[in-house]
Write a protein that holds these residues in place. Structure first.
Motif, mmCIF file in Angstrom:
data_model
loop_
_atom_site.group_PDB
_atom_site.id
_atom_site.type_symbol
_atom_site.label_atom_id
_atom_site.label_comp_id
_atom_site.label_asym_id
_atom_site.label_seq_id
_atom_site.Cartn_x
_atom_site.Cartn_y
_atom_site.Cartn_z
ATOM 1 N N ARG A 52 11.967 2.656 -6.826
ATOM 2 C CA ARG A 52 10.648 1.947 -7.432
ATOM 3 C C ARG A 52 10.404 0.632 -6.890
ATOM 4 N NH1 ARG A 52 10.085 -0.917 -11.895
ATOM 5 N NH2 ARG A 52 11.855 0.087 -12.813
ATOM 6 N N PHE A 53 9.385 0.400 -6.235
ATOM 7 C CA PHE A 53 9.115 -0.938 -5.774
ATOM 8 C C PHE A 53 7.641 -1.389 -5.998
ATOM 9 C CE2 PHE A 53 7.687 -3.922 -2.499
ATOM 10 C CZ PHE A 53 8.278 -5.248 -2.832
ATOM 11 N N ASP A 54 7.371 -2.507 -6.614
ATOM 12 C CA ASP A 54 5.908 -2.808 -6.843
ATOM 13 C C ASP A 54 5.311 -1.660 -7.713
ATOM 14 O OD1 ASP A 54 3.798 -5.089 -6.179
ATOM 15 O OD2 ASP A 54 2.766 -3.163 -5.752
ATOM 16 N N THR A 55 4.268 -1.332 -7.501
ATOM 17 C CA THR A 55 3.675 0.067 -8.323
ATOM 18 C C THR A 55 3.953 1.144 -7.586
ATOM 19 O OG1 THR A 55 1.526 -0.234 -7.126
ATOM 20 C CG2 THR A 55 1.720 -1.749 -8.988
ATOM 21 N N PHE A 59 7.255 4.770 -13.747
ATOM 22 C CA PHE A 59 7.780 5.937 -12.840
ATOM 23 C C PHE A 59 6.636 6.601 -11.998
ATOM 24 C CE2 PHE A 59 10.356 5.714 -16.894
ATOM 25 C CZ PHE A 59 11.342 4.961 -16.485
ATOM 26 N N ASP A 60 5.733 6.113 -11.743
ATOM 27 C CA ASP A 60 4.591 6.752 -10.780
ATOM 28 C C ASP A 60 3.805 5.589 -10.360
ATOM 29 O OD1 ASP A 60 3.445 8.738 -9.620
ATOM 30 O OD2 ASP A 60 2.918 10.052 -11.377
ATOM 31 N N ARG A 61 2.926 6.022 -9.513
ATOM 32 C CA ARG A 61 2.141 5.079 -8.809
ATOM 33 C C ARG A 61 0.865 4.351 -9.484
ATOM 34 N NH1 ARG A 61 -1.634 8.895 -4.867
ATOM 35 N NH2 ARG A 61 -2.686 7.075 -4.293
ATOM 36 N N TRP A 62 0.690 4.910 -10.778
ATOM 37 C CA TRP A 62 -0.484 4.646 -11.377
ATOM 38 C C TRP A 62 -0.432 3.150 -12.097
ATOM 39 C CZ3 TRP A 62 -3.344 7.750 -8.910
ATOM 40 C CH2 TRP A 62 -2.743 8.918 -8.707
ATOM 41 N N THR A 63 -1.451 2.303 -12.084
ATOM 42 C CA THR A 63 -1.664 1.102 -12.404
ATOM 43 C C THR A 63 -2.592 0.897 -13.607
ATOM 44 O OG1 THR A 63 -3.091 0.338 -10.680
ATOM 45 C CG2 THR A 63 -1.049 -0.093 -10.381
ATOM 46 N N THR A 100 0.735 -1.174 -0.141
ATOM 47 C CA THR A 100 -0.019 0.114 -0.105
ATOM 48 C C THR A 100 1.042 1.338 0.033
ATOM 49 O OG1 THR A 100 -0.006 -0.033 2.478
ATOM 50 C CG2 THR A 100 -1.918 -1.266 1.236
ATOM 51 N N GLN A 101 2.248 1.166 0.266
ATOM 52 C CA GLN A 101 2.885 2.515 0.524
ATOM 53 C C GLN A 101 4.466 1.974 0.785
ATOM 54 O OE1 GLN A 101 1.847 4.914 4.065
ATOM 55 N NE2 GLN A 101 3.769 5.598 4.297
ATOM 56 N N VAL A 102 5.229 3.023 0.066
ATOM 57 C CA VAL A 102 6.654 2.716 0.463
ATOM 58 C C VAL A 102 7.398 4.008 0.860
ATOM 59 C CG1 VAL A 102 8.735 2.268 -0.927
ATOM 60 C CG2 VAL A 102 7.015 0.833 -1.692
ATOM 61 N N ALA A 105 14.628 1.858 1.894
ATOM 62 C CA ALA A 105 13.233 1.662 1.436
ATOM 63 C C ALA A 105 12.491 0.777 2.176
ATOM 64 C CB ALA A 105 13.317 1.351 -0.078
ATOM 65 N N VAL A 106 11.266 1.159 2.734
ATOM 66 C CA VAL A 106 10.500 0.332 3.695
ATOM 67 C C VAL A 106 9.223 0.114 2.899
ATOM 68 C CG1 VAL A 106 9.370 -0.043 5.946
ATOM 69 C CG2 VAL A 106 11.690 0.824 5.712
ATOM 70 N N ALA A 107 8.615 -1.235 2.517
ATOM 71 C CA ALA A 107 7.330 -1.255 2.246
ATOM 72 C C ALA A 107 6.187 -1.539 2.902
ATOM 73 C CB ALA A 107 7.312 -2.435 1.143
ATOM 74 N N HIS A 108 5.158 -1.070 2.869
ATOM 75 C CA HIS A 108 3.939 -1.330 3.927
ATOM 76 C C HIS A 108 2.909 -2.285 3.185
ATOM 77 C CE1 HIS A 108 5.294 1.996 7.205
ATOM 78 N NE2 HIS A 108 6.016 2.229 5.930
ATOM 79 N N TYR A 109 2.487 -2.848 3.782
ATOM 80 C CA TYR A 109 1.337 -3.847 3.314
ATOM 81 C C TYR A 109 -0.013 -4.006 3.835
ATOM 82 C CZ TYR A 109 5.252 -5.906 0.822
ATOM 83 O OH TYR A 109 6.594 -6.247 -0.073
ATOM 84 N N ALA A 110 -0.798 -4.333 3.261
ATOM 85 C CA ALA A 110 -2.212 -3.981 3.741
ATOM 86 C C ALA A 110 -2.544 -5.028 4.966
ATOM 87 C CB ALA A 110 -3.283 -4.600 2.658
ATOM 88 N N ASP A 111 -1.893 -5.730 5.388
ATOM 89 C CA ASP A 111 -2.038 -6.351 6.577
ATOM 90 C C ASP A 111 -1.277 -5.926 7.989
ATOM 91 O OD1 ASP A 111 0.768 -7.365 6.009
ATOM 92 O OD2 ASP A 111 0.377 -9.299 6.092
ATOM 93 N N GLY A 112 -0.734 -4.699 7.521
ATOM 94 C CA GLY A 112 -0.043 -4.229 8.521
ATOM 95 C C GLY A 112 1.414 -4.165 8.740
ATOM 96 N N THR A 113 2.036 -5.285 8.092
ATOM 97 C CA THR A 113 3.382 -5.691 7.996
ATOM 98 C C THR A 113 4.362 -4.711 7.329
ATOM 99 O OG1 THR A 113 3.236 -7.207 6.419
ATOM 100 C CG2 THR A 113 2.827 -7.929 8.432
ATOM 101 N N THR A 114 5.514 -4.762 7.767
ATOM 102 C CA THR A 114 6.536 -3.892 6.740
ATOM 103 C C THR A 114 7.586 -4.648 6.281
ATOM 104 O OG1 THR A 114 7.788 -3.210 8.718
ATOM 105 C CG2 THR A 114 5.978 -1.944 8.267
ATOM 106 N N ARG A 115 8.243 -4.304 5.305
ATOM 107 C CA ARG A 115 9.276 -4.966 4.837
ATOM 108 C C ARG A 115 10.517 -4.235 4.422
ATOM 109 N NH1 ARG A 115 9.058 -9.060 -0.192
ATOM 110 N NH2 ARG A 115 11.044 -10.235 -0.095
ATOM 111 N N ASP A 116 11.782 -4.389 4.684
ATOM 112 C CA ASP A 116 12.970 -3.498 4.143
ATOM 113 C C ASP A 116 13.308 -3.984 2.623
ATOM 114 O OD1 ASP A 116 15.441 -2.787 3.269
ATOM 115 O OD2 ASP A 116 15.918 -2.659 5.192
ATOM 116 N N VAL A 117 13.032 -3.219 1.655
ATOM 117 C CA VAL A 117 13.141 -3.691 0.232
ATOM 118 C C VAL A 117 14.116 -2.618 -0.444
ATOM 119 C CG1 VAL A 117 10.429 -4.138 -0.144
ATOM 120 C CG2 VAL A 117 11.223 -1.947 -0.275
#
Length: 807
Positions: A295-298, A488-492, A226-228, A248-260
């Motif tokens: 850039r990570f995921d979308t 290069f942006d958030r749009w999918t 959901t967010q980086v 860079a830290v990614a945030h996921y919909a289940d509340g977890t985070t991950r170093d990316v």
């Protein structure tokens, strides 16, 4: 004979000014990320420590601080990386010199292993390794018989192609390390893309681990990213060779985070000032500014990096003026740039008159202003100009360009004329721009009776309509997401087709007059996603999915697009206004707002949008703020510290006058009239309603053809054909002869120097210098005919850069 004027400034190298050394005490220490969440046994998090000096300079002190974990039984700290040991809450502490900082740590499921996920682990590895880029297997037809979705927009399809497309050749579950997808990636067998990862790298380990586990697809849909976040959010680096780690830290919909940090793709828009490695290590180069992106995921995020020479002495000047000047000064101070001084009263009068009403100051305006001794005379001029009808005509013309107001096979001349007139009347009546946009997007009815409905007659394609709305009213270009996620942006693609669904139920039918089209809501029709083939529910761009049952979809969108919930509308409109008066947008181009094209001054960008909202979208109040600022009123002459600055408004930009306004200025200066289609003799070029009506002058000088909504269609770039037209065509000499001003002045008893003075005031809003008067008087005398000689002077002035450019 040509009267030469300086219109362009030659750029040279940065120079520093000798000044007293400022207090350079270190005042703050920060740990990034400030909050750490570790979940499962395989999780980890890199951390960095950044010190900030009183003058804004930052320093990566990660390897200099003393690190301490408050409860070492919960977390293991090795090589600036945190690993989970036991569940619980603790803190990471750091001390450096006399500064201290802390970050919170939460640990859960510390002993629970996590299986390798195709979506969460393998897809990021493929993207990070460049396998699914447009130059490799992400191309439309793939490469060497193997195709992946561009930047991984279709994980399910990619899984099918990797594991099922050609049997056991790509994967070998019996001997996983002999799988072709692994061998080619590690360079063990010939691969046209070359070696993409080392066999002992974590990327190869993840790929081989997935193959060893049976190359499975995730049993359940994995949580969505959901967010980086990218840390630090800003860096001010001093001295070439200075370095800064990024996390860079990614945030996921289940509340977890991950170093990316090791999975994100890092890039920079200025290698010379701030180069970045594949792992996010930034190195300072020459003095300048850069935006480093990950850039990570979308998601694409970025951090602003300013690089300064070592030991640069700088004393910040005192800041006066309004909020615009404060925010501009704040950025200039970070860059150690001194602003240029204020322009002269003569320069200001000409500049602001052209910018606000598209005309030159009259001789009476000039004399009155120069005789005024009031301290607020500049503000008074701005107020008077904003009340002129020409102000609304300028902005009606600018909106007509963006809204493609022109007659063609689909739009009759009558419809185009009424559409343009409606725009002009709305602005002339001081109707807030948000109300105008709401009426336009939600419009229903006949294009004659309800001119706003022409918005849907100009463009009939559903997808193009959605693209135009996003670009014109939000400054967002969504075109590339029609086929793949934006690189290069958030749009999918989901964003693209969800937004397009708002326009899928537009109905059109012919009215009683065959030229009139009636726009209505037909309450049926969907937009299907090209990958899934399923209808995509209407979804706000970057926002939630609204409840639309029983409502006109466009009315729902119209209410949201101009509301505070939409973060793009106000900022986009304010940026367009700012660019008109300064020559360059805070985001430039103004209709390309994206993470990878950042605002040169994010605080000012947001503040102008906030002010426009506070003013209830009254453009005049925002224009008043801009024109009253010292930033707008600066001279065009740079100083030693700002000669290379093109984006931070340390001096005013020299701008060629737009085509319609330039023609109006020539007509005004020569006291002549032009005839345009559908308008009476003497009408101004900015009043032309139909975009298909033009003449050679307007076309040559870059009038917008109104074929796309791109702001770039209206060009002010100089060209050879423009110069030749002014020198040899009837745009200047013919109109000088037609206006007969020189003969009139001489017949009235004016002397040659007095006529020259009138020409200068009328055209350039200033008196000629004594040297100019003496030289031109001599040249006129040499012709033997005062009329001919003075018309040559007039011709030379109108051909000068000083006349054609606003400065």
């Amino acid at each position: 004979m040509v009267v030469k004027r300086t219109a362009f400034i030659l750029l040279s190298m940065w120079l520093t000014l000798p000044a007293p050394a400022a207090d350079k005490a270190w005042e703050a220490l920060t740990i990034y990320p400030p909050e750490v969440q570790l979940a499962t046994a395989t999780d980890f998090q890199n951390v960095i420590a950044v010190a900030r000096r009183s003058d804004g300079v930052t320093l990566d002190v990660t390897d200099q601080v003393a690190w301490t974990v408050e409860n070492p039984e919960l977390v293991r700290f090795e090589n600036f990386r945190l690993f989970p040991s036991s569940d619980g809450q603790t803190k990471l502490l750091a001390t450096w010199q006399d500064l201290a900082a802390e970050a919170s740590i939460g640990v859960s499921a510390a002993t629970t292993p996590r299986d390798i996920s195709f979506h969460l682990d393998i897809m990021p590895v493929l993207t990070r390794s460049g396998c699914n880029t447009g130059s490799c297997h992400g191309a439309a037809r793939g490469k060497d018989g193997f195709r992946l979705s561009l930047f991984g927009y279709d994980p399910a399809g990619d899984y099918q192609r990797i594991t099922r497309e050609i049997g056991i050749r790509r994967i070998n579950l019996a001997i996983p390390e002999q799988s072709l997808v692994y061998l080619k990636a590690t360079g063990a067998v010939p691969h046209s893309g070359g070696k993409r990862m080392d066999p002992d790298s974590p990327y190869a380990a993840a790929l081989l681990g997935w193959l060893n586990g049976g190359a499975l697809l995730d049993a359940n849909a994995p949580p969505e990213c959901t967010q980086v976040d990218l840390f630090p959010p800003q860096a001010v680096m001093e001295g070439e060779g200075a370095s800064q780690r990024l996390v860079a830290v990614a945030h996921y919909a289940d509340g977890t985070t991950r170093d990316v940090s090791s999975l994100a793709a890092f890039s920079t828009n200025n290698d010379r000032s701030a180069a970045v490695t594949e792992l996010g290590a930034v190195t300072a180069g020459v003095r300048g500014e850069a935006f480093v992106m990950a850039r990570f995921d979308t998601h694409t995020v970025g951090t602003q990096v300013l690089t300064l020479p070592a030991e640069l002495e700088y004393t910040a000047p005192e800041v006066t003026g309004n909020y615009i000047d404060e925010l501009v000064a704040e950025k200039l101070n970070k860059l150690r740039i001194l602003p240029s001084g204020q322009c002269t009263d003569e320069e200001f009068l000409r500049r602001v008159t052209i910018d606000i009403i598209g005309q030159l100051p009259t001789e009476e305006d000039y004399q009155t202003f120069m005789a005024d001794t009031a301290t607020d005379r500049r503000s008074q001029v701005i107020d008077r100009l904003l009340e002129r009808k020409e102000f609304s005509e300028i902005w009606a013309m600018k909106w007509a360009q963006l809204l493609l107001v022109k007659s063609d096979n689909q739009v009759s001349y009558k419809a185009a004329f009424q559409y343009s007139s409606w725009l002009t009347n709305q602005i002339a009546q001081d109707k807030p721009i948000d109300q105008i946009v709401r009426e336009m997007i939600a419009a229903n009815g006949g294009v004659f009776e309800q001119p706003a409905t022409n918005f849907y007659q100009v463009e009939r394609d559903t997808l193009k309509t959605a693209e135009n709305v996003a670009q014109v009213f939000m400054g967002i270009r969504t075109q590339c997401t029609q086929c793949h996620n934006h690189p290069f942006d958030r749009w999918t693609m989901n964003d693209y087709y969800g937004f397009a669904s708002f326009f899928s139920q537009i109905g059109r039918k012919t009215g009683e007059d065959y030229r009139e089209v009636i726009i209505f809501d037909r309450a049926s029709g969907e937009v299907n996603h090209p990958v899934t083939g399923q209808p995509v529910p209407p979804t706000f761009l970057g926002g939630p999915r609204p409840e639309i049952q029983g409502q006109d979809r466009r009315a729902v969108l119209a209410a949201w697009i101009t509301s505070p919930e939409n973060p793009f509308f106000a900022n986009s409109i304010a940026n367009r206004v700012w660019a008109h008066f300064t020559g360059v947008g805070i985001v430039e181009p103004v209709d390309d707002i994206r993470v990878s094209n950042p605002a040169s001054n994010p605080e000012l960008f947001d503040k102008l949008g906030q002010k426009l909202t506070e003013y209830q979208f009254d453009l005049k109040q925002l224009v008043r703020d801009i024109c009253n600022s010292q930033t707008y009123q600066r001279t065009t002459t740079p100083n030693d510290t700002n000669q290379l600055d093109m984006r931070n408004y340390s001096y005013a930009q020299v701008r060629r006058v737009p085509a319609e306004m330039l023609l109006d200025c020539i007509l005004q200066a020569t006291d002549t009239k032009e005839k345009f289609r559908g308008l009476p003799l003497g009408a101004r070029a900015v009043q032309i309603a139909d975009g298909s009506s033009s003449n050679y002058f307007l076309t040559t000088f870059g009038r917008s053809p109104r074929t796309t909504v791109c702001d770039c269609e209206a060009s002010t770039d100089p060209s050879l054909s423009q110069a030749l037209h002014l020198l040899n065509g009837n745009a200047t000499q013919g109109k000088i002869a037609q206006g007969k001003l020189v003969s009139t002045w001489l017949d009235a008893g004016l002397t040659v120097p007095q006529v020259i003075d009138k020409i200068y005031i009328r055209s350039l809003s200033r008196h000629p210098t004594q040297a100019e008067t003496d030289r031109l008087t001599k040249l006129v005398a040499e012709t033997g005919d005062n009329v001919t000689g003075l018309e040559d002077v007039f011709w030379a002035v109108l051909n000068s850069r000083e006349f054609m450019f606003n400065h």
